[in-house]
Each structure stands twice: as structure tokens, then as C-alpha cells.
Motif scaffolding. Sequence first.
Motif, PDB file in Angstrom:
ATOM      1  N   LEU A   1      -8.586 -39.257 -13.334  1.00 21.41           N
ATOM      2  CA  LEU A   1      -9.371 -38.364 -14.189  1.00 21.41           C
ATOM      3  C   LEU A   1      -8.537 -37.181 -14.677  1.00 21.41           C
ATOM      4  CD1 LEU A   1     -12.796 -38.482 -12.339  1.00 21.41           C
ATOM      5  CD2 LEU A   1     -12.049 -39.787 -14.339  1.00 21.41           C
ATOM      6  N   GLY A   2      -7.628 -36.677 -13.835  1.00 20.96           N
ATOM      7  CA  GLY A   2      -6.702 -35.633 -14.271  1.00 20.96           C
ATOM      8  C   GLY A   2      -5.777 -36.143 -15.358  1.00 20.96           C
TER       9      GLY A   2
ATOM     10  N   GLN B   1      -6.556 -38.506 -17.489  1.00 20.64           N
ATOM     11  CA  GLN B   1      -7.375 -38.633 -18.688  1.00 20.64           C
ATOM     12  C   GLN B   1      -7.527 -37.279 -19.388  1.00 20.64           C
ATOM     13  OE1 GLN B   1     -11.188 -40.433 -17.973  1.00 20.64           O
ATOM     14  NE2 GLN B   1     -11.745 -40.429 -20.120  1.00 20.64           N
ATOM     15  N   ASP B   2      -7.786 -36.219 -18.625  1.00 18.67           N
ATOM     16  CA  ASP B   2      -7.891 -34.876 -19.205  1.00 18.67           C
ATOM     17  C   ASP B   2      -6.582 -34.465 -19.868  1.00 18.67           C
ATOM     18  OD1 ASP B   2     -10.498 -34.714 -18.284  1.00 18.67           O
ATOM     19  OD2 ASP B   2      -9.975 -33.513 -16.522  1.00 18.67           O
ATOM     20  N   TRP B   3      -5.465 -34.733 -19.191  1.00 21.92           N
ATOM     21  CA  TRP B   3      -4.138 -34.405 -19.716  1.00 21.92           C
ATOM     22  C   TRP B   3      -3.893 -35.138 -21.038  1.00 21.92           C
ATOM     23  CZ3 TRP B   3       0.027 -38.006 -19.986  1.00 21.92           C
ATOM     24  CH2 TRP B   3       1.258 -37.459 -20.319  1.00 21.92           C
TER      25      TRP B   3
ATOM     26  N   VAL C   1      -6.060 -36.273 -23.228  1.00 19.74           N
ATOM     27  CA  VAL C   1      -6.888 -35.691 -24.288  1.00 19.74           C
ATOM     28  C   VAL C   1      -6.280 -34.368 -24.758  1.00 19.74           C
ATOM     29  CG1 VAL C   1      -9.154 -34.685 -24.797  1.00 19.74           C
ATOM     30  CG2 VAL C   1      -9.001 -36.872 -23.590  1.00 19.74           C
ATOM     31  N   GLN C   2      -5.831 -33.541 -23.811  1.00 17.20           N
ATOM     32  CA  GLN C   2      -5.210 -32.262 -24.173  1.00 17.20           C
ATOM     33  C   GLN C   2      -3.935 -32.468 -24.981  1.00 17.20           C
ATOM     34  OE1 GLN C   2      -4.609 -30.058 -20.551  1.00 17.20           O
ATOM     35  NE2 GLN C   2      -6.799 -29.898 -20.140  1.00 17.20           N
TER      36      GLN C   2
END
Length: 149
Positions: free
Chosen positions: A37-38, A40-42, A44-45
Amino acid sequence: FTNPKHNVKTSSSPSSSKTELYSTSYPSLLSTEREVLGFQDWAVQCGVQAKNGFYLAQDFVDGNEDWFVATSDGGAQGSRILAIPAEMILSSAVIAQEFDGYINPISYDILQQKGYTHLIPQFYLFLKLCMEYEQGENSGYYPWMASFP
């Protein structure tokens, strides 16, 4: 997304090498828990865009965590499901430019003597991953590497 460069300290001492890579602790990359999940966030950023219902899904197989990609819409054959900015892609050609002047020419000589010159692009990729791994949480690629099984 900014392309993370390897961190180097130059040295003016004639007895030391041109550069010294600095090391940080990296035991967190050795954990058994995947930080998907980290990642995935990275992503997107960094500008990754999912299309046609693309998502990361989790499952457990024989009690072990497993992650895979799926689409909720299916998408037509040949349709784009993921857009990744060029700056995020680890390209051996770009890495070769990044490392220009930092790799000892003897490394190339050894590959050539062994008949492995065709593997030089993989050598660059392997070296880049080792250097990013050594930086641990200071690496710009840490969220990606922390998602590895």
C-alpha cells in the motif's frame, strides 16, 4: 517525480577513491511484511495513472500473503490500463549516463573477457538496485523495494 540520484561524497584525498558511497541501515527492507500500500501511494505521488479499473489486490495462498493486479472493468484488448511517467522507469541507458565516470573500467574488461558484453545493460540495472538498496529508507525507490516479496 524526480529521478533519485545516488548519493555520493567526493573526496579530495589522493589516497581515497573518486567517490565514496555512503551507507545507511537497510534492515527494514529485509522484513517479511510487504509494504504494497505504501508502494501504491508512492506510485500515485510519482504520477502513475491507473485506467480501466486497474488495482492491486491481495489474497492469501496457503497462509501466505500474495498480491496481484486486476481490473474491475476488464478493458478492451490492447487498451491502456496503466500510465507510468518515463522518469520512473529504470532504464539501463539512463543509468549508464548517471554512472558515467563512477564505474571502474576494469568491470567492463572483466565482462568483455568472459564474453558477457551483451549483459552490460543488466549490469547497470543490478548496480543501480544494489546502490538504492544500500541507501535503505533514504532511497527514492524505497517504497517500491519495500513492496518486494
